[in-house]
Design a protein around this motif. Structure first.
Motif, PDB file in Angstrom:
ATOM      1  N   ARG A  53       0.119  12.886   4.868  1.00 15.94           N
ATOM      2  CA  ARG A  53       0.244  12.843   3.563  1.00 15.94           C
ATOM      3  C   ARG A  53      -0.840  11.271   3.871  1.00 15.94           C
ATOM      4  O   ARG A  53      -1.685  11.787   2.802  1.00 15.94           O
ATOM      5  CB  ARG A  53       1.878  11.973   3.329  1.00 15.94           C
ATOM      6  N   TYR A  54      -1.301  10.497   4.461  1.00 14.88           N
ATOM      7  CA  TYR A  54      -2.210   9.759   4.504  1.00 14.88           C
ATOM      8  C   TYR A  54      -3.674   9.662   5.933  1.00 14.88           C
ATOM      9  O   TYR A  54      -3.420   8.730   6.012  1.00 14.88           O
ATOM     10  CB  TYR A  54      -1.357   8.369   4.389  1.00 14.88           C
ATOM     11  N   PRO A  56       1.197   4.000   2.176  1.00 12.76           N
ATOM     12  CA  PRO A  56       1.841   4.128   3.562  1.00 12.76           C
ATOM     13  C   PRO A  56       2.521   3.258   3.820  1.00 12.76           C
ATOM     14  O   PRO A  56       4.092   3.583   4.284  1.00 12.76           O
ATOM     15  CB  PRO A  56       0.743   4.513   4.442  1.00 12.76           C
ATOM     16  N   GLY A 114      -1.012   1.820   7.239  1.00 14.98           N
ATOM     17  CA  GLY A 114      -0.490   1.361   5.731  1.00 14.98           C
ATOM     18  C   GLY A 114      -0.618  -0.248   5.968  1.00 14.98           C
ATOM     19  O   GLY A 114      -0.301  -0.824   5.332  1.00 14.98           O
ATOM     20  N   TRP A 146      -5.776   6.964   6.281  1.00 12.97           N
ATOM     21  CA  TRP A 146      -5.289   5.502   7.580  1.00 12.97           C
ATOM     22  C   TRP A 146      -5.839   5.715   8.705  1.00 12.97           C
ATOM     23  O   TRP A 146      -4.760   4.778   9.157  1.00 12.97           O
ATOM     24  CB  TRP A 146      -4.260   5.143   6.542  1.00 12.97           C
ATOM     25  N   THR A 171       0.882  -1.149  -0.118  1.00 18.18           N
ATOM     26  CA  THR A 171      -0.084  -0.003   0.096  1.00 18.18           C
ATOM     27  C   THR A 171       0.951   1.469  -0.239  1.00 18.18           C
ATOM     28  O   THR A 171       1.801   1.155  -0.139  1.00 18.18           O
ATOM     29  CB  THR A 171      -0.745   0.171   1.536  1.00 18.18           C
TER      30      THR A 171
END
Length: 457
Positions: A288-289, A91, A168, A292, A89
């Protein structure tokens, strides 16, 4: 003649670390994870051996998550001839990139130090892999989204499923000619501070189940109370609270907890230093993610503003020389390396120091030695007396405990043909094997390193 496959248990079999499971088929050879062994010396020495399978014959690597014991062998795999894609993924690949680069830097620095100070039998001491080799590995990365079936060949599909544990992280469902193989990876915990609850598999013809805490139930600790008490005692004693921490998830959870304690007026405003360049980079992955994890944008910003990020060794020494009470969070989590050793070198012989160990401490690590009451520990070629207070909070572990592992399996609607217990020390593996039999009436087996299983499809 019925088609068949071979399963090669190349790591995390009979031990916790070194995750590597090779699925050999007539269409593709698939490696699930490619991690380093950690802990006891005889395990660490295995890292220097080539795989007992031709690396150039492996077509693809699928990653459950980015921890070192799941990705740290990748540069060695390329060195042995692997040329395929490394899939995870977004991340997970971001974390793996950070960890591989940081690990390479540490390997290079340790080899340089060993050669300079002559505390190694090897002449010269060589890094396990270099930064250049790590960067070459990263060029093989390919991102795939979760919950989407991806084709590897005419009869082989896989998908990633959200699994908590670290940002992730996933478990992997691999379909080979209609038969479902489920690789648990490392299973996270419900009600995590930062992450959503893990998904659960619904079908598994062959199940690979992690067993790190297969013999334990995490204690019902009030982490807020324990942590607040340690911090207040540190201030009262005019000492330092040193927290060895993994850069991924553990560090962010500790930052969150300490910030929340301050926000609720449960602790004074003691300085908090985060000495982990890798941990700082992981914070950027959280930014950034956002889909998640559970942190709001405001919570993330406030949590980060509450700590001082140390970015250089000069700042590390300034922090050590600072006589005021403080909290230092530094890698590595099991005290196997990293900047926490520099702090311990100067502070572990001081009774006013508290070292807080958090989560699982693998057999053979300095963290386990401290947890078990060692009177001295060895690093940088010398022994250092342990006069600091050693505290331990187990319930902050990112690994599911025995009950949570059994609950994770509870939605599997069929009876698996095979259940392989992996990622565990012997007692944890055997205890979980008995529990799986008692609760589900499934026959689970325990494999050993380099075992090969032959299965018909």
């Amino acid at each position: 003649m019925k088609p068949s496959i071979k399963i090669h248990f190349l790591g995390a079999a009979g031990v916790v670390t070194g995750s590597k499971f090779l699925i050999e088929t007539s269409e593709r050879n698939i490696l699930i994870d490619c991690g380093m062994f950690q802990g006891l010396k005889n395990l660490r020495q295995l890292n220097w051996r080539s795989l007992p399978f031709k690396a150039e014959a492996i077509d693809v690597v699928l990653l459950t998550h980015g921890h070192l014991d799941h990705v740290g062998y990748l540069p060695r795999l390329l060195k042995q001839g692997f040329k395929g894609k490394i899939i995870g993924t977004a991340p997970t690949l971001a974390i793996a990139e950070i960890i591989l680069k940081d690990s390479a830097k540490i390997h290079e620095e340790e080899a340089e130090r060993a050669n300079k100070e002559k505390y190694t039998r090897h002449d010269p001491a060589l890094p396990f892999y270099t930064l250049q080799e790590a960067e070459k590995t990263i060029n093989h990365f390919k991102m795939e989204p979760p919950d989407t079936w991806i084709s590897l060949s005419e009869d082989i599909l896989f998908r990633f499923r959200y699994n908590g544990h670290i940002i992730g992280a996933t478990f992997i469902e691999l379909d080979i000619k209609g038969k479902r193989f489920v690789f648990s990876g490392d299973i996270g915990r419900p009600n995590d501070y930062l992450l959503r609850d893990p998904n659960r598999p619904r079908w598994a013809d062959v199940l690979f189940l992690e067993s790190t805490y297969g013999n334990k139930i995490h204690p019902q600790e009030d982490v807020d109370v324990l942590l607040a008490q340690l911090i207040k005692e540190t201030i009262y004693n005019k000492g330092n609270l040193i927290i060895p921490s993994f850069a991924v998830e553990r560090l962010q959870s500790l930052m969150f907890l300490i910030w929340k304690l301050y926000e609720k007026n449960k602790i004074p405003n003691i300085p908090v230093y985060v000495d982990s360049p890798m941990g700082y980079n992981v914070l950027k992955v959280f930014e950034r993610y956002r889909d998640w994890h559970k942190l709001s944008k405001a919570s993330y910003s406030n949590m980060c503003a509450h700590v001082t990020i140390i970015e250089s060794y000069k700042e590390t020494w300034e922090t050590i020389d600072n006589r005021h009470s403080k909290i230092v969070i530094a890698g590595s989590g099991m005290v196997t390396g990293g900047r926490v050793l520099t702090y311990l070198q100067h502070l572990i012989d001081d009774p006013k120091t508290t070292v807080l160990l958090v989560g699982y401490m693998a057999e053979g690590t300095r963290g386990r030695q401290l947890k078990d009451g060692a009177h001295d520990i060895k690093f940088f070629g010398k022994y250092y007396p342990v006069r600091a207070r050693i505290a331990y909070i187990e319930s902050l572990s990112a690994h599911a405990d025995q009950k949570e592992l059994l609950d994770w399996m509870s939605e599997i609607r069929n009876i698996p043909e095979k259940v392989y217990l992996v990622h565990g020390e012997p007692d944890a593996l055997n205890t979980l094997r008995v529990k799986v039999k008692d609760i589900y009436n499934w026959n689970a087996t325990i494999q050993h390193l380099n075992d090969v299983e032959h299965l018909y499809l």
